[in-house]
Design an enzyme around this catalytic site. Structure first.
Site, PDB file in Angstrom:
ATOM      1  N   HIS A 241      75.086 103.867  53.336  1.00  0.00           N
ATOM      2  CA  HIS A 241      73.929 104.738  53.125  1.00  0.00           C
ATOM      3  C   HIS A 241      73.157 104.968  54.427  1.00  0.00           C
ATOM      4  CE1 HIS A 241      69.967 105.700  50.988  1.00  0.00           C
ATOM      5  NE2 HIS A 241      70.824 106.557  50.471  1.00  0.00           N
ATOM      6  N   LYS A 243      71.973 106.424  58.082  1.00  0.00           N
ATOM      7  CA  LYS A 243      71.927 107.709  58.779  1.00  0.00           C
ATOM      8  C   LYS A 243      71.642 107.397  60.246  1.00  0.00           C
ATOM      9  CE  LYS A 243      70.321 108.652  54.429  1.00  0.00           C
ATOM     10  NZ  LYS A 243      70.005 107.614  53.435  1.00  0.00           N
ATOM     11  N   ASP A 248      74.379 109.819  74.164  1.00  0.00           N
ATOM     12  CA  ASP A 248      74.487 109.298  75.538  1.00  0.00           C
ATOM     13  C   ASP A 248      74.018 107.856  75.663  1.00  0.00           C
ATOM     14  OD1 ASP A 248      75.552 111.658  76.424  1.00  0.00           O
ATOM     15  OD2 ASP A 248      73.648 112.477  77.148  1.00  0.00           O
ATOM     16  N   HIS A 427      61.216 111.613  49.639  1.00  0.00           N
ATOM     17  CA  HIS A 427      62.451 110.864  49.864  1.00  0.00           C
ATOM     18  C   HIS A 427      62.290 109.830  50.974  1.00  0.00           C
ATOM     19  CE1 HIS A 427      66.820 110.561  51.188  1.00  0.00           C
ATOM     20  NE2 HIS A 427      66.946 110.437  49.872  1.00  0.00           N
ATOM     21  N   LYS A 429      61.519 106.547  53.149  1.00  0.00           N
ATOM     22  CA  LYS A 429      61.658 105.116  52.884  1.00  0.00           C
ATOM     23  C   LYS A 429      60.850 104.384  53.952  1.00  0.00           C
ATOM     24  CE  LYS A 429      65.962 107.088  51.915  1.00  0.00           C
ATOM     25  NZ  LYS A 429      65.880 107.342  50.520  1.00  0.00           N
ATOM     26  N   ASP A 434      49.247  96.219  56.768  1.00  0.00           N
ATOM     27  CA  ASP A 434      47.978  96.009  57.473  1.00  0.00           C
ATOM     28  C   ASP A 434      47.696  97.071  58.526  1.00  0.00           C
ATOM     29  OD1 ASP A 434      47.542  93.761  55.953  1.00  0.00           O
ATOM     30  OD2 ASP A 434      48.263  92.356  57.469  1.00  0.00           O
TER      31      ASP A 434
END
Length: 509
Positions: A241, A243, A248, A427, A429, A434
């Protein structure tokens, strides 16, 4: 999370197989004893395996109930979705290549400097829990929504001079996907080495028509755990899952956004798509590079010429692992989770939540927390910590959306504030502790991300991106509806039944 339509197709396939068995049982006398034995033995064998699987008790009970009440279909569903994670493809090659690669880059791994750990003691704790070393000279830039992410990615791809590494769970074949593919082809034709890795199930719609132009331009393409057909998937439960883009060895991207037009708000069903990504420069890119190469080596075929030494021998190591410190007023650290017993992200999140003194703010598209995380949220809210969770106002998956809403009442009782994003789908995450510690990555707050998927997240301690995330949270709160008891009391009995039903299967989602 898998696309709902794919799950529906798999479900109906199992139903058809079950009907076929019934037809055989009642029409072919000679096969009746044999088929009866299979119908009885398969659930017993699967049930025995489930009993000794090292999974959450809730997930184990859900699977046992499924096998008990729908024996054949339940057993087949467990084989497809519920087995204990294990590396099951080309184990010998994987182990050998990755072991040699890790040995070669050992000196390139980040070591947490005393100055960093003295200022941020939690970095040492996270490292003991499985995170990488913490770096004090990595800069990060928060990218809010698809427009900002894709514009930055295309600009940096255009500037690439040596290599581009691309890895996605879901890569579409639509306009923005084709634009990025064509940008990669252009750079490959300019003698920049391009490697393209996609998850074999998440990116199932990618076909030869889309890939062939890449191969013709000498782009290296691999699928992570490919599947023969989406209806016949027996490694479906353990997906990559993550991404990740590395350019470079100097610039990296990770976060919640895959590649597709829906991430630009062009999908009619969901409309506006709220998401968060991260652009990274500096030494931490070396750890992200390591992660990509290990995934690449695992995905390669048996006679693949893309071996560990192309990345980490004396000639190539300086080309892929760059040491360019950036100005930074904080620290960054990478946490990675793999299927099985590796729960670094879960452990790190729990540790940070336990250390919270003032606030815990979370955005997640799927609020289906394992019991230990749910308990921490409840204790934090009850003790007076400002706990806020932003979830979608409109869901992309029916089961997950209603399972998420099941938790509202339980959390409100513990003073946890729930916000439903009022611009449809969120979507992102992200976690903010704090107002000083931020997590941005690919992991949702659900069983799948904590235990079954390959996931990644970057912890940031008082970097400039932490303030950027704080500002993004404030805007999300303003654009959301705060759930209160007056809203929950309006739920119909039918809605409560649907939520409770979906909650039963939440460990399987």
């Amino acid at each position: 999370m898998y696309l709902l339509k794919r799950r529906v197709l798999q479900f109906f396939t199992m139903i058809l197989l079950g009907m076929l068995l019934l037809v055989l049982l009642y029409s072919i006398d000679g096969l009746i004893p044999f088929l009866i034995v299979i119908a009885i033995a398969a659930p017993l064998i699967v049930g025995w395996q489930i009993l000794f699987d090292q999974v959450q008790p809730q997930a184990k009970l859900a699977w046992l109930l499924a096998v008990l009440f729908i024996p054949f279909l339940g057993a087949l569903a467990w084989v497809m979705f519920g087995r204990t994670p294990r590396r099951h493809r080309r184990v010998k090659r994987t182990s050998s290549e990755i072991r040699m690669f890790r040995q070669a880059i050992e000196m390139e791994r980040i070591e947490t400097a005393n100055a960093v750990s003295d200022r941020f003691p939690l970095t040492r704790t996270l490292q003991k829990l499985g995170a990488t070393g913490a770096d004090g000279h990595t800069s990060t830039k928060l990218l809010v929504n698809g427009e900002a992410k894709f514009e930055a990615v295309l600009r940096d791809i255009e500037q690439a001079t040596h290599h581009i590494h691309v890895q996605y769970y879901l890569f579409r074949t639509d306009d923005i996907s084709s634009k990025i593919r064509d940008a990669l082809i252009k750079k490959s034709n300019e003698n920049v080495t391009v490697r393209f890795l996609y998850d074999g199930l998440g990116s199932q719609e990618i076909g030869e028509d889309f890939i062939e132009p890449l191969r013709e331009s000498r782009v290296h393409v691999e699928a992570f755990d490919p599947v023969v057909h989406p209806l016949l998937v027996f490694n479906a439960n353990f997906r990559n899952h993550q991404k990740l883009i590395v350019i470079d060895g100097k610039i990296a991207y990770t976060g919640g956004l895959n590649v597709g037009d829906e991430y630009l708000g062009k999908e009619e069903k969901l409309g506006f798509w709220r998401d968060t990504h991260l652009r990274v420069e500096g030494p931490l890119v070396r750890e992200l590079q390591r992660l990509f190469i290990e995934n690449w080596l695992y995905a390669g075929i048996e006679d693949d010429k893309e071996t560990w030494d192309l990345f980490a021998n004396e000639e190539h190591l300086p080309e892929y692992f760059i040491d360019e410190p950036k100005d930074s007023n904080g620290a960054t650290q990478l946490l990675v989770t793999s299927p099985g017993k590796d729960v670094t992200i879960r452990d790190g999140l729990m540790q940070l939540m336990m250390e919270a003194k003032e606030s815990i703010w979370i955005t997640t598209p799927y609020l289906i927390p394992p019991p230990e995380l749910l308990a921490l949220l409840e204790v934090a809210g009850k003790s007076g910590i400002d706990v806020r969770i932003v979830v979608p106002g409109k869901g992309d998956e029916w089961f997950s959306f209603h399972a998420t809403e099941y938790y509202f009442e339980q959390l409100l009782k513990r003073n946890v504030r729930i916000y439903k994003y009022n611009r449809h789908f969120i979507h992102a995450k992200t976690v903010l502790i704090d107002g000083k510690i931020a997590l941005v990555g690919t992991a949702n707050l659900d069983f799948r991300s904590m235990y079954l998927n390959h996931e990644m997240t970057i912890a940031q301690f008082e970097t400039s991106s932490v303030q950027e995330l704080h500002d993004a949270f404030l805007k999300d709160f303003d654009e959301s509806i705060l759930i209160d008891w007056s809203i929950l009391r309006k739920k119909t009995n039918g809605k409560r039944f649907v939520e409770a039903f979906c909650h039963i299967f939440s460990p399987l989602l």
